[in-house]
Design an enzyme around this catalytic site. Structure first.
Site: not given
Length: 316
Positions: A288, A165, A258
């Protein structure tokens, strides 16, 4: 069709539980200090037994020139012999959340499974410390790790950088700095569903609005805090980098549900076009960080197996 309907049913269970306990997800907590405390409280409620196969040590090391020192956590396999590979670990959290403690289980797991020396960096967070503070902290930690390879017991010719991320975006940005500054030589980089595009213009950035995990509004907010009112450069938003040649071989994975899906696919294609050996995996039904929320799900086990295999292959 609602994007929620596209989520793999098994990994949807903990997400539904989160949303039942905290409607709207973490980004529904407007105050960033309270949001961090909410995340920390949730993580504190999860009991994870210590892994006896991994030895840990926290250490304070030099930060960027003229800036505060930084903390790193060093992970070593307890029973390994010989010189090991090294992995520099950058935690996620959208540049505004996250910590070494929060990702201790993942760093421990990678250390044990890959049999590598792992160094995890505690970088400054936005909005208190906007760009370039986080990436400069990450780069300073990498420089320290590279300079101390012999003491740490890893082979500097087998050094990878890993992050998910925001940590994935910082992984790429740190690799760009290492390339451009003639810094540590990296064997491999593994940016996991990296946060790299501040423009929020891709199709997937418009699709993911109500999943409850890193939806569009939260991403826009995080980028605004991270940039602090200044324009993004390639070290803030690596999707803006014009030249990707010379970066280390890469592994990228992202889920179909995502927000970062399209920016990550586009970046992987650009890496390939620039001559960077790149492995890309797109996981149907994954939102995610699904593999973290639903670690025992079959989808999550497949995701982790691919990552661990790639790290072993790259660092052997």
């Amino acid at each position: 069709m609602s994007r929620r309907e596209l989520i793999d049913p098994e990994v949807a269970v903990p997400l539904d539980q989160l949303l039942a306990a905290l409607p709207g997800g973490f980004n529904a907590v407007p105050d960033i200090v309270q949001r961090r405390a909410t995340v920390q409280a949730m993580l504190a409620g999860i009991e994870i037994p210590e892994n006896p196969n991994v030895v840990k040590e926290d250490r304070t090391v030099p930060g960027p020139e003229g800036e505060p020192d930084i903390t790193v956590r060093i992970y070593k396999p307890a029973h390994a012999t010989g010189t090991l590979p090294g992995i520099y670990y950058i935690h996620g959290g959208g540049m505004i959340l996250g910590s070494v403690d929060g990702e201790d289980p993942n760093a421990t797991y990678i250390c044990d499974e890959v049999q590598a020396v792992v160094v995890s960096v505690e970088y400054r967070l936005s909005p208190e410390h906007p760009h370039p503070a986080p990436v400069e902290d990450c780069y300073a930690g990498l420089v320290w790790m590279a300079k101390n390879a012999a003491e740490l017991g890893y082979d500097p010719q087998r050094l990878a950088v890993y992050g998910a991320s925001a940590g994935g975006g910082l992984t790429i940005a740190t690799a760009l700095l290492a390339r451009d500054r003639g810094g540590p030589q990296l064997t491999f980089m593994m940016p996991i569903y990296p946060m790299i595009d501040d423009t929020n213009t891709t199709a997937s950035s418009h699709e993911i609005t109500d999943i409850g995990i890193w939806d569009r509004s939260g991403n826009i907010e995080a980028w605004a805090w991270y940039l602090g009112g200044k324009p993004a450069d390639q070290y803030a938003a690596p999707a803006r980098a014009e030249d990707l040649a010379g970066l280390p071989p890469a592994f990228i994975d992202v889920g179909t549900v995502d927000l970062f899906r399209d920016e990550d696919i586009a970046f992987a294609k650009r890496l390939m076009a620039a001559g960077v050996p790149t492995e890309l995996h797109i996981h149907p039904g994954s939102y995610h960080a699904a593999e973290t929320f639903a670690g025992e799900a079959a989808l999550s086990r497949r995701i982790w197996a691919l990552r661990l295999d790639a790290l072993r292959r790259a660092l052997t």
